[in-house]
Motif scaffolding. Structure first.
Motif, mmCIF file in Angstrom:
data_model
loop_
_atom_site.group_PDB
_atom_site.id
_atom_site.type_symbol
_atom_site.label_atom_id
_atom_site.label_comp_id
_atom_site.label_asym_id
_atom_site.label_seq_id
_atom_site.Cartn_x
_atom_site.Cartn_y
_atom_site.Cartn_z
ATOM 1 N N UNK A 15 0.850 -1.203 0.000
ATOM 2 C CA UNK A 15 0.000 0.000 0.000
ATOM 3 C C UNK A 15 0.874 1.237 0.000
ATOM 4 N N UNK A 16 1.985 1.196 0.795
ATOM 5 C CA UNK A 16 2.802 2.401 0.867
ATOM 6 C C UNK A 16 3.944 2.404 -0.142
ATOM 7 N N UNK A 17 4.236 1.242 -0.786
ATOM 8 C CA UNK A 17 5.342 1.262 -1.738
ATOM 9 C C UNK A 17 4.883 1.253 -3.194
ATOM 10 N N UNK A 18 3.628 0.888 -3.459
ATOM 11 C CA UNK A 18 3.175 0.815 -4.854
ATOM 12 C C UNK A 18 3.246 2.202 -5.489
ATOM 13 N N UNK A 19 3.735 2.267 -6.738
ATOM 14 C CA UNK A 19 3.892 3.566 -7.402
ATOM 15 C C UNK A 19 2.544 4.074 -7.906
ATOM 16 N N UNK A 20 1.741 3.153 -8.385
ATOM 17 C CA UNK A 20 0.447 3.549 -8.953
ATOM 18 C C UNK A 20 -0.593 3.664 -7.831
ATOM 19 N N UNK A 21 -1.239 4.825 -7.677
ATOM 20 C CA UNK A 21 -2.198 4.986 -6.564
ATOM 21 C C UNK A 21 -3.372 4.012 -6.623
ATOM 22 N N UNK A 22 -3.791 3.621 -7.852
ATOM 23 C CA UNK A 22 -4.891 2.653 -7.940
ATOM 24 C C UNK A 22 -4.441 1.296 -7.416
ATOM 25 N N UNK B 277 -13.014 5.446 -6.872
ATOM 26 C CA UNK B 277 -13.629 6.435 -7.771
ATOM 27 C C UNK B 277 -12.768 7.692 -7.798
ATOM 28 N N UNK B 278 -12.459 8.191 -6.578
ATOM 29 C CA UNK B 278 -11.737 9.457 -6.466
ATOM 30 C C UNK B 278 -10.325 9.311 -7.021
ATOM 31 N N UNK B 279 -9.639 8.212 -6.618
ATOM 32 C CA UNK B 279 -8.250 8.029 -7.042
ATOM 33 C C UNK B 279 -8.159 7.920 -8.559
ATOM 34 N N UNK B 280 -9.153 7.240 -9.175
ATOM 35 C CA UNK B 280 -9.108 7.070 -10.624
ATOM 36 C C UNK B 280 -9.333 8.383 -11.351
ATOM 37 N N UNK B 281 -10.153 9.242 -10.766
ATOM 38 C CA UNK B 281 -10.485 10.497 -11.444
ATOM 39 C C UNK B 281 -9.356 11.518 -11.296
ATOM 40 N N UNK B 282 -8.579 11.416 -10.221
ATOM 41 C CA UNK B 282 -7.550 12.413 -9.976
ATOM 42 C C UNK B 282 -6.417 12.257 -10.971
#
Lengths: 200, 349
Positions: free
Chosen positions: A22-29, A72-77
């Motif tokens: 969760x804290x190391x993944x580069x992609x927020x999704x 939803x929010x992370x994908x739209x940002x």
């Protein structure tokens, strides 16, 4: 090794791995998806403790609702990762103080003996005992006022969220459905009778 | 015979026997389910064909019975096109997210008084939480396709599913109130008691009659929840684009399977919660698993029937129906049933 212990270590390994990702993944999704995995395995661990209501509520509320909206929010940002990384060193002192505090608190809970975590074994209940029923009974008898208070606060939150998004009068052209269903063809279309033109 | 098999397996596997036995039971549920999914697609095409005065598929095998197998083979052999710039891992995981909950939910479904894989106290809660995971398949497939059409389609379908989940949940709360249990088996057994059940007219004491408004809300909500016509925004190819435009071959087929597996699951839930599960409608006939299958088939037929009958809803009308009609109706009926249960007219004692 007992089967239950094996399941516990299996779930815990996935949980720790997912938490790290969760804290190391580069992609927020991807990070949000690993958080979903973490919630799911955590509910599995709770299930092992026979806290089935908590486990199911965790999946129902966090995985089924909260994380969906989060995604939803992370994908739209449009997140620029490099800009986020810039402030890493300046936030580090504050962040490490908070981390130290949390570690200290966890140490107090686990290491201190005033909670008696290790003296008492996990209570084992019979198969007929229903966790959900017990929680429900407590909520609606002993804790009914705090429970009602919490629901009123949530209701206020819902109304406030709706009020915040409503800005001024609506300016769209939507029609009211009750009027819409009573529309007849005659109101919209006029059929004209015209004499046919003569060809030469 | 079952005992003999148990003894044999105990000798073969020793301490791992409970695991093997449970796996065997899982296979016994999943395999017929997948077969039912395949033949539901065939039955749908036949029924819609007859309703539109056509014949339907009749070329492959006798009466076209091999058609679903041929379709499955075709989809297996087709290429799975993965769009450039798509998130490959998430793109391939998304269909599984849609399909897996539809299978996992069967763990707690009771088929008759004793036949259930896991008889847990909070089985209805379990089903609600597991099926709420299905929405990830839709959102993730829309996002991972790296296409604006698929993304908007995914948002649309996800919003639709979440909206109707609320109405469905509220309808279920009313059922829980009158059954005083979260256990699906107890909910069915509760429907077998009452004034009419004692007179031999069991079907009048099932939940559908005293909770008729909730039954209607639930029946419409499950159609919207499974993305089926007339609420099939995802597949209205002539006017709107759904979340799975970029999917092909087996990846698309898994979405398709998920839709039909979900249909069977919600039909089963409707039969258990409102139509008395395995109870027989009339006193002199014995209860049995056959009744459950009959009821499931009836609800499935309802799905196909309305698909052939109604035109597609517009998206804003779908949302209006969910939020402005069903949810207020459920909230009011919740209070009405609550007052009913507290009054001397209470019929659920």
């Amino acid at each position: 090794m007992e089967f239950k212990t094996f399941v516990f270590y299996f779930l815990s390994a996935i949980l720790v791995f997912a938490g790290l990702r969760v804290i190391t993944a580069r992609n927020p999704v991807h990070a949000a998806l690993f958080l979903v995995l973490a919630f799911f395995t955590a509910s599995g661990v709770w299930m092992l403790l026979q806290a089935e209501f908590l486990a199911i509520a965790l999946v129902l509320v966090y995985v089924g609702a909260v994380m969906v909206l989060f995604l939803f929010v992370v994908m739209m940002l449009d997140i620029n990762l490099d800009r986020l990384r810039e402030g890493f060193w300046s936030y580090l002192p504050l962040g490490s103080i908070i981390a130290l505090l949390m570690v200290a608190e966890m140490g107090l809970v686990l290491g201190g003996n005033y909670l008696g975590l290790f003296e008492n074994s996990v209570p084992q209940s019979s198969a007929e005992y229903s966790n959900v029923q017990a929680v429900g009974r407590l909520l609606f008898t002993e804790y009914v006022y705090p429970f009602e208070l919490a629901s009123v606060i949530l209701l206020v939150g819902i109304i406030a969220a709706v009020a915040l998004t409503q800005r001024g009068k609506r300016k769209n052209k939507s029609v009211s459905p009750s009027q819409q269903v009573f529309v007849k063809a005659g109101d919209r279309v006029r059929v004209l009778q015209m004499p046919a033109e003569k060809s030469d | 015979m079952v005992d003999a098999l148990q003894e044999l397996l105990k000798g073969l596997f020793g301490s791992a026997f409970p695991l093997v036995w449970t796996l065997l039971k899982i296979v016994l549920i999943i395999a017929p389910l997948l077969l039912a999914v395949a033949y539901l697609t065939f039955w749908e095409r036949k029924v819609i064909g007859w309703m539109q005065v056509r014949i339907g598929p009749n070329r492959v095998g006798p009466w076209g019975l091999i058609q679903p197998i041929a379709d499955g083979l075709k989809l297996l052999l087709k290429e799975v096109v993965i769009p450039t710039g798509s998130d490959k891992g998430v793109f391939l995981i998304a269909p599984m997210f849609a399909f897996a909950p539809a299978l996992a939910a069967w763990a707690v479904v009771p088929f008759n008084d004793t036949l259930v894989l896991a008889n847990v106290n909070a089985s209805l809660l379990y089903i609600m939480s597991i099926t709420s995971i299905g929405v990830y398949g839709i959102i993730l497939s829309g996002w991972a396709s790296n296409s604006k059409y698929a993304f908007l389609g995914g948002m649309r379908s996800a919003a639709q599913m979440i909206s109707y989940e609320v109405a469905m949940g509220l309808a279920l709360v009313v059922v829980l109130m009158v059954s005083n249990s979260l256990n699906l088996g107890d909910i069915v057994r509760g429907q077998g008691q009452g004034y009419f059940a004692d007179k031999g007219l069991g079907f009048l004491s099932w939940n559908w009659l005293p909770l008729l408004p909730m039954f209607v809300v639930y029946l419409v909500s499950i159609v919207a929840e499974t993305n089926r016509a007339p609420f099939d925004m995802a597949e209205g190819e002539s006017e709107i684009v759904g979340f799975h435009v970029e999917y092909s071959g087996m990846a698309f087929a898994v979405f398709f399977l998920a839709e039909y597996a979900n249909m069977i699951l919600v039909s089963t839930l409707t039969s258990i919660l409102f139509l008395g599960g395995w109870l027989s409608p009339i006193g002199f006939l014995p209860d049995g698993i056959l009744w459950l299958f009959l009821k499931i088939s009836a609800v499935l037929f309802f799905f196909l029937w309305i698909r052939a009958t109604f035109p597609r809803y517009r998206y804003d009308q779908i949302m209006r129906l969910g939020w402005k009609v069903f949810i207020p109706l459920c909230l009011i009926w919740l209070v009405v049933v609550g007052c009913w249960m507290m009054s001397p007219l209470n019929i659920w004692k």
